[in-house]
Design a protein around this motif. Structure first.
Motif, short mmCIF file in Angstrom:
data_model
loop_
_atom_site.label_atom_id
_atom_site.label_comp_id
_atom_site.label_asym_id
_atom_site.label_seq_id
_atom_site.Cartn_x
_atom_site.Cartn_y
_atom_site.Cartn_z
N GLY A 268 7.46 -33.87 -22.33
CA GLY A 268 6.81 -33.35 -21.12
C GLY A 268 5.90 -32.17 -21.44
O GLY A 268 4.80 -32.05 -20.89
N LEU A 269 6.33 -31.30 -22.35
CA LEU A 269 5.48 -30.18 -22.76
C LEU A 269 4.20 -30.69 -23.42
O LEU A 269 3.11 -30.14 -23.19
CB LEU A 269 6.25 -29.26 -23.72
CG LEU A 269 5.47 -28.07 -24.29
CD1 LEU A 269 5.05 -27.09 -23.18
CD2 LEU A 269 6.28 -27.34 -25.36
N ALA A 270 4.33 -31.75 -24.21
CA ALA A 270 3.14 -32.32 -24.85
C ALA A 270 2.22 -32.96 -23.82
O ALA A 270 0.99 -32.92 -23.97
CB ALA A 270 3.56 -33.34 -25.91
N VAL A 271 2.80 -33.52 -22.77
CA VAL A 271 1.98 -34.06 -21.67
C VAL A 271 1.21 -32.92 -21.02
O VAL A 271 0.01 -33.01 -20.77
CB VAL A 271 2.87 -34.77 -20.62
CG1 VAL A 271 2.07 -35.09 -19.35
CG2 VAL A 271 3.48 -36.06 -21.19
N SER A 272 1.91 -31.80 -20.78
CA SER A 272 1.29 -30.68 -20.09
C SER A 272 0.27 -29.94 -20.96
O SER A 272 -0.78 -29.54 -20.48
CB SER A 272 2.39 -29.71 -19.64
OG SER A 272 1.84 -28.60 -18.99
N THR A 273 0.60 -29.78 -22.24
CA THR A 273 -0.34 -29.07 -23.13
C THR A 273 -1.43 -30.02 -23.64
O THR A 273 -2.38 -29.57 -24.26
CB THR A 273 0.40 -28.46 -24.34
OG1 THR A 273 1.17 -29.48 -24.97
CG2 THR A 273 1.31 -27.33 -23.92
N GLU A 274 -1.26 -31.32 -23.39
CA GLU A 274 -2.23 -32.33 -23.80
C GLU A 274 -2.55 -32.22 -25.29
O GLU A 274 -3.68 -32.04 -25.71
CB GLU A 274 -3.48 -32.28 -22.91
CG GLU A 274 -3.12 -32.45 -21.44
CD GLU A 274 -4.32 -32.73 -20.54
OE1 GLU A 274 -5.22 -33.47 -20.95
OE2 GLU A 274 -4.33 -32.20 -19.40
N LEU A 275 -1.46 -32.34 -26.06
CA LEU A 275 -1.57 -32.38 -27.52
C LEU A 275 -1.18 -33.77 -28.00
O LEU A 275 -0.32 -34.42 -27.39
CB LEU A 275 -0.63 -31.34 -28.15
CG LEU A 275 -1.06 -29.88 -28.04
CD1 LEU A 275 0.08 -28.95 -28.44
CD2 LEU A 275 -2.29 -29.62 -28.92
N PRO A 276 -1.76 -34.22 -29.10
CA PRO A 276 -1.34 -35.51 -29.65
C PRO A 276 0.10 -35.40 -30.16
O PRO A 276 0.48 -34.38 -30.71
CB PRO A 276 -2.29 -35.73 -30.84
CG PRO A 276 -3.37 -34.73 -30.69
CD PRO A 276 -2.81 -33.59 -29.89
N LEU A 277 0.87 -36.45 -29.95
CA LEU A 277 2.26 -36.46 -30.44
C LEU A 277 2.68 -37.92 -30.51
O LEU A 277 2.49 -38.66 -29.55
CB LEU A 277 3.18 -35.69 -29.48
CG LEU A 277 4.68 -35.71 -29.83
CD1 LEU A 277 4.95 -34.89 -31.09
CD2 LEU A 277 5.51 -35.15 -28.67
#
Lengths: 635, 399
Positions: free
Chosen positions: A331-340
């Protein structure tokens, strides 16, 4: 070892299914692996199904301790490890009992009769030895009860080893015998043993002697009336190797790193059946791969996300329970919009479930298992070698759209193997990534500024600005951000806009994926069989079976599960009926029904094992009959 | 089974490998101040810590873009927004894990973790101890206010037994952690304690922490004026502080107040005695570089919730290889040993993909796979089942 020395007549077969079964300490997985390699080298097409208990060493000789390895090989293209074995190699009574129900009439049983002692029989509830009481013969099996253990010990009489160590080589004796029976060359296995036991010469000798003794026994015995040969499968020119899905995944990750120009950093926590990907990558440091074994699943994905923030290709591998733990960080990666990249090698659930058995019941978890509106891209591999292709696609999506991607594989794909046409590096997709290198806007005074959430018009992706880049210093986090500037914002309209933007970005991915390939050779099919993930093999085999009867049926298989290919709705509505087999209780069917209002018909099973082709063929036939029923014609 | 790791020189600075400013160029506190309005409560200890950090950073001489602050969740974790560096305000308790990935991926970054007593010691306890055990090159600032502030006043893992808070109206029955003891127990290579109100001491400790290569854990006593005001009042009152604080200074006897010293008694225990009564040979002389952590741990135990004696300063400062350095070194060595560095990377990749057990199909064996598919459709069921299917298939065709 030459095949010429044998006088036993040769019979040509087009395909064979062999299942090696024994105690989990008997080395059945190794035996199966070696038979697979020797078979691959001969040029047969093949598909494998390892099946083993979660316990490392369950009590010896018991049903829970049985480990098996099924191998299907053929002189033509095949899609599954085979529904039922033609040959069962049973190293003890438990192995026989656990596998007998899968054995069709006419199958061959090769059993180690030394292990059929009163004590071992009693452990699994046999009153009398089925090798001697006629029950196997009555059931229509061809039985070869051979003293595999004592033959091994005898062959190794001159070696300075304990009796127990000598007995351990019996799997090689069995392998030698089967190699003779199916005309396999064992040179590859000999080379393997030479390398594996280089440091233990006596053990090496024991294994080599046992292997040769098994082969020699086949040549001299009259126990087998015929031996078999399976010709190489016609194959397009190229270089081939066998890969398991987990191997292909690791190779795909290294390739993606090379093709993207990003360093690969894997954060992982050991979990069955995903650990093998960690092991594979940990051994590839010479290719610049960094693997971090974290303190838990949450830290593993955290490390991957931290690496992504630093501009690397951040990857985490896990299975269902681990995916559950990672959900907040995703969810944090969704919010920060970082590739993962999150790779889930699915297993039976819920909770600990069936760690070593396969299932595809994490689809809805991948889609929705987070708080808030938290869309991520989801892709799935369909065969062991397809894990390579899928992981490249997952990396493309993650880096292009600056989003987490969940890649779904499963235990069947991860552990199963098949031949793979090794691609030429130049033919692989270019995954080049460009990090932001300067300001992307001007402020009111006309000064250049950097807006971390100013989006690319085509992809809606935000810039990937990596620490160390002067002038682009910025802060990101899980709190809602103002559109464009990325500053903290609690504004209601902004939140509504950002939620929709994040969803729209994932939806945009559909513009970059090809239309769904529908295999409908005659164009006359009314029924479409749709699948996703590891059901590809069984569905393909079932469709071929159905078509062999002259019936018309179409097949399509989804790699992209979020977003779906843009034409999926149209494809679904083109057919009178859509049949969807899944190893869950209908998760994709639920999504399709909700999204497209399509009357998708589920066929589900969650037995921890792949579907059989026969089962699916029956299901498809049933639907064909219904669709063509007279009531519908007159309606 | 273990392999000697050929550790890099232990004397490297915590910021070695991080690009520095060009000669003659300097930054100021203002350069590290972001355009965001600071939103802590008036009187919050966080302001003083922010000012101290913004004051120290220019001194390090590092390029601003190579400094990253990663925080978790809580009042203190808003910290990165107020610094004009790279930053990530992550999720509750996970900052050390995220920072570990970042620091390992990027040798050229100075990575700081901002956390609080709830964030670091409760929800994120696992990540904190493992970061310290691994000795990742991070500077961790643990703001300890002994309360949950952002969620409005529940007891934390450092609240004393009996603490009456919104979630413990009858008094807390949880025994608290001593963060310094925990850090030393978790093999941290640098452990210090300081306080928000003593700018000089705070800056001094932060300077040493930044220079330390490995995990530097700095516990900062920080006042929450809203939910736990005065928690450290005894250490802020001039006279009380003088009598209670034991300043740890390398090479000097450990003193409490003007006339007490810390002595190791015949059982090895640390006791505080009037200097006049103490056997001079038993007075503890502080040595944070001592490899054995026992003395540092014993010093940390002088502290108790009544704050009778509170050691402040650097408890432990030892050199051991850092996790991120070792990880990078293993990869570098493997690449060198593999001889892949000088070769065309695409060829190296092609070799890897081919593996050791590949085979080649030339034109002679290459029939048409398509044709063979049509010819062979026997996969799957036994012969008997196939017959049944055949019959069903025929029925299906009869329209």
């Amino acid at each position: 070892m030459s095949d010429m020395s044998s006088t036993t007549p040769l019979t040509q077969l087009d395909r064979v299914v062999i299942r090696f079964a024994g105690d989990s300490g008997d080395g059945m997985q190794l035996t199966g692996d070696r038979f697979t390699s020797d078979t691959a080298a001969l040029g047969n097409d093949l598909s494998t199904l390892p099946n083993f208990p979660a316990e490392i060493r369950a009590p010896q000789g018991t049903l829970p301790g049985v480990s098996s390895f099924q191998l299907h090989f053929a002189d033509h293209d095949i899609a599954t490890p085979g529904d039922a074995p033609d040959v069962l190699v049973a190293m003890n009574p438990a192995a026989l009992k656990a596998n007998l129900r899968d054995l069709p009439r006419g199958a061959m049983v090769i059993a180690d009769k030394d292990e059929f002692t009163r004590r071992n029989l009693a452990k699994v509830g046999y009153d009398a030895s089925p090798l001697e009481d006629g029950s196997l013969l009555d059931a229509g099996y061809h039985v070869h009860a051979l003293p595999l253990t004592s033959m091994t010990v005898e062959a190794l009489a001159d070696l300075d080893l304990t009796r127990k160590d000598k007995q351990r080589a019996k799997n090689m004796l069995a392998l030698g015998l089967l190699s003779w029976l199916y005309s396999r060359d064992t040179a590859g296995t000999e080379a393997f043993l030479n390398a594996k036991f280089a440091a233990a010469p006596e053990i090496l000798r024991a294994n080599l002697i046992a292997l040769r003794a098994g082969h020699a026994y086949g040549e001299t015995t009259e126990d087998f009336a015929v031996r078999y040969e399976v010709a190489p499968a016609p194959t397009p020119p190229g270089t081939y190797r066998t890969v398991t899905g987990n191997q292909a995944m690791a190779l795909g990750l290294v390739t993606a790193a090379r093709r993207s120009g990003l360093p690969l950093i894997l954060g992982s926590y050991p979990i069955t059946p995903a650990s093998d990907v960690l092991h594979q990558l940990a051994a590839l440091k010479d290719h610049g791969v960094t693997t971090l074994q974290a303190e838990d699943e949450i830290a593993a994905v955290g490390m991957a996300l931290g690496a992504s923030f630093g501009g690397a290709l951040g990857v985490t591998t896990t299975s269902g329970p681990g995916l559950a733990l990672k959900s907040e960080t995703i969810g944090l990666a969704v919010s920060t919009e970082l590739p993962l990249l999150v790779i889930d090698i699915q297993r039976g659930g819920p909770s600990t479930g069936l760690p070593t058995k396969t299932e595809q019941a994490d689809l809805l978890q991948a889609m929705y298992g987070r708080n808030g509106e938290s869309p991520v891209a989801v892709v799935a591999s369909s065969t062991p070698s397809d894990c390579f292709t899928t992981v490249l696609e997952a990396v493309r999506i993650a880096t292009t759209y600056r989003t987490p991607v969940i890649l779904l594989s499963d235990g069947y794909l991860g552990n199963g193997s098949e031949p793979w046409a090794v691609p030429a590096v130049a033919d692989l997709p270019d995954l080049t990534v460009e990090h932001a290198d300067g300001p992307n806007a001007t402020d009111e005074q006309g000064e250049p500024v950097f807006h971390p959430f100013l989006r690319d018009e085509e992809t809606l992706a935000r810039p990937w600005a990596v620490p160390g880049t002067p002038g682009l210093e910025h802060r990101i986090g899980g709190i809602e951000k103002a559109d464009v500037t990325g500053n903290i914002s609690y504004d209601p309209a902004n939140h509504d806009r950002m939620v929709r933007l994040r969803q729209a970005k994932i939806d945009r991915i559909a513009d970059s994926i090809p239309p769904l390939h529908v295999d409908d050779p005659t164009g006359r099919a009314k029924v479409l069989v749709l699948g996703w993930g590891s059901t590809y093999g069984p569905i393909s085999a079932a469709v071929r079976l159905v078509r062999s009867t002259g019936a018309h049926v179409a097949q399509a298989h989804l790699r992209h599960l979020n977003p779906f290919p843009a034409d999926l709705g149209e494809v679904l509505h083109r057919y009178d009926r859509v049949v969807l087999p899944e190893m869950n209780l209908g998760q994709l069917a639920l999504l399709l029904r909700g999204r497209y209002l399509a009357d998708v018909r589920s066929h589900t099973a969650v037995r921890g094992l792949p579907f059989t082709a026969a089962e699916l063929a029956q299901v498809i036939h049933g639907h064909l009959l219904e669709v063509d029923a007279p009531t519908e014609v007159t309606a | 089974m273990s392999t000697p790791l050929g550790m890099p020189s232990p004397a490297r600075s915590g910021t070695a490998g991080v690009p520095t400013l060009p000669e003659g160029s300097t930054l100021t506190k203002k350069d590290f101040t972001s355009d965001q309005e600071v939103r802590w409560c008036p009187g919050c200890g966080d302001y003083a810590i922010l000012a101290a950090v913004q004051g120290l950073l220019p001194e390090l001489g590092l390029r601003r873009e190579n400094i990253v602050f990663v925080s978790g969740i809580g009042c203190s974790s808003r910290f990165p927004y107020y610094l004009d560096t790279y930053g990530m305000h992550s999720i509750h308790g996970r900052a050390p894990a995220i920072a570990t990935g970042l620091a390992t991926a990027r040798e050229d970054l100075s990575v700081w973790v901002i956390t609080g007593d709830g964030d670091a010691l409760s929800i994120g306890g696992n990540h904190l101890i493992h970061a310290m055990r691994r000795n990742v090159n991070l500077t961790i600032l643990l703001f300890n206010n002994k309360i949950y502030g952002l969620t409005k006043g529940q007891y934390s893992p450092t609240s004393e037994v009996g603490a009456v808070t919104k979630s413990t109206p009858a008094g807390s029955v949880d025994a608290p952690f001593n963060p310094v003891s925990l850090a030393i127990g978790a093999e941290a290579s640098f452990v210090a304690r300081t306080i928000d109100s003593d700018r000089t001491h705070l800056t001094e400790v932060l300077r040493a922490a930044a220079a330390h290569r490995g995990t530097a854990l700095v516990e900062i006593y920080q006042n929450c004026p809203i939910f736990n005001d005065g928690a450290f009042q005894l250490l802020k009152d001039r006279d009380e502080a003088k009598a209670r604080i034991a300043h740890l200074r390398a090479g000097e006897p450990v003193r409490v107040g003007e006339d007490h010293v810390v002595v190791r008694d015949e059982h090895g225990r640390m006791v505080v005695l009037p200097e006049a009564d103490a056997d001079a040979s038993r007075v503890v002389v502080h040595d944070p570089t001592e490899a054995d952590p026992s003395t540092a741990f014993a010093l940390s135990r002088l502290d108790d919730p009544t704050m009778q004696h509170v050691p402040m300063g650097i408890f432990r400062q030892v050199h051991r290889p850092t996790y991120d350095d070792l990880v990078r070194e293993q990869v570098r060595e493997a690449v060198e040993a593999g001889g892949t560095a000088d070769r065309d990377p695409d060829e190296v990749l092609a070799d890897l993909l081919r593996g050791r057990d590949s085979w080649t199909v030339d034109g002679t064996r290459a029939g048409s796979a398509e044709q063979s598919l049509e010819a062979r459709t026997t996969e799957g069921p036994t012969a008997a089942a196939g017959d049944a299917l055949q019959r069903e298939g025929e029925r299906a065709l009869v329209e």
